[in-house]
Scaffold this active site. Structure first.
Site: not given
Ligand code: DHK
Length: 154
Positions: A33, A110
């Site tokens: 992330y 996402h």
């Molecule tokens: C964020 C999340 O918390 C996951 O549960 C999803 C998403 C993906 C992201 O890529 O921002 O699967």
């Protein structure tokens, strides 16, 4: 208006919604992330909207019910919704049902490329009610979503 909501106009704010665990951006699995925080996301969104003379409002919750309540409150008060539903993407019929209530354009964002991850992340309850879906662009995807909403032709 009789229901007490503000009239929805093209200058109403864009609502940026973030679901469960996104408050942990920057700390949570940075290899997936990234290292930027939710505050960075909000600042990025503010700038993307301000470039078009527009504003955002934002809300993050780890609670499905709180997110749904905020979406109900968006009826008549926002011009569009940008939502990263987090894990609720893959589980929540209730969130999907709420999102159609405000009757505004929706972009699902996402940060990661959900299609290149576990199989369960490939299904979204939200995508069928979204006008567009962004995945795998990192937090830049939020800015892309706002740019799309503010520049697209009907
Ligand atoms: C964020 C999340 O918390 C996951 O549960 C999803 C998403 C993906 C992201 O890529 O921002 O699967």
């Amino acid at each position: 208006m009789s229901d007490g909501t503000l009239p929805q106009t093209s200058s109403s704010p864009i609502l940026v919604l973030n679901g469960p665990n996104l408050n942990m951006l920057g700390t949570r699995q940075p290899e997936v992330y990234g290292t930027e925080t939710l505050d960075d996301v909000i600042e990025l969104c503010r700038r993307a909207a301000a470039a078009h003379g527009r504003e955002i409002s934002h809300f993050q919750s780890n609670s499905e019910g709180e997110l749904i309540d905020r979406i109900h409150g968006a009826h008549g008060t926002v011009s569009a919704i940008v939502i990263n539903p987090g894990g609720l993407t893959h589980t929540s019929v209730a969130l999907r049902d709420a999102l159609v209530i405000p009757e505004v354009p929706i972009v699902e964002v996402h940060i990661s490329n959900v299609h290149a991850r576990e199989e369960f992340r490939r299904h979204s309850y939200v995508s069928p009610v979204a006008d567009a879906v962004v995945a795998g662009m990192g937090i830049q995807g939020y800015a892309a979503a706002i740019e799309f909403l503010l520049t697209r032709r009907a």
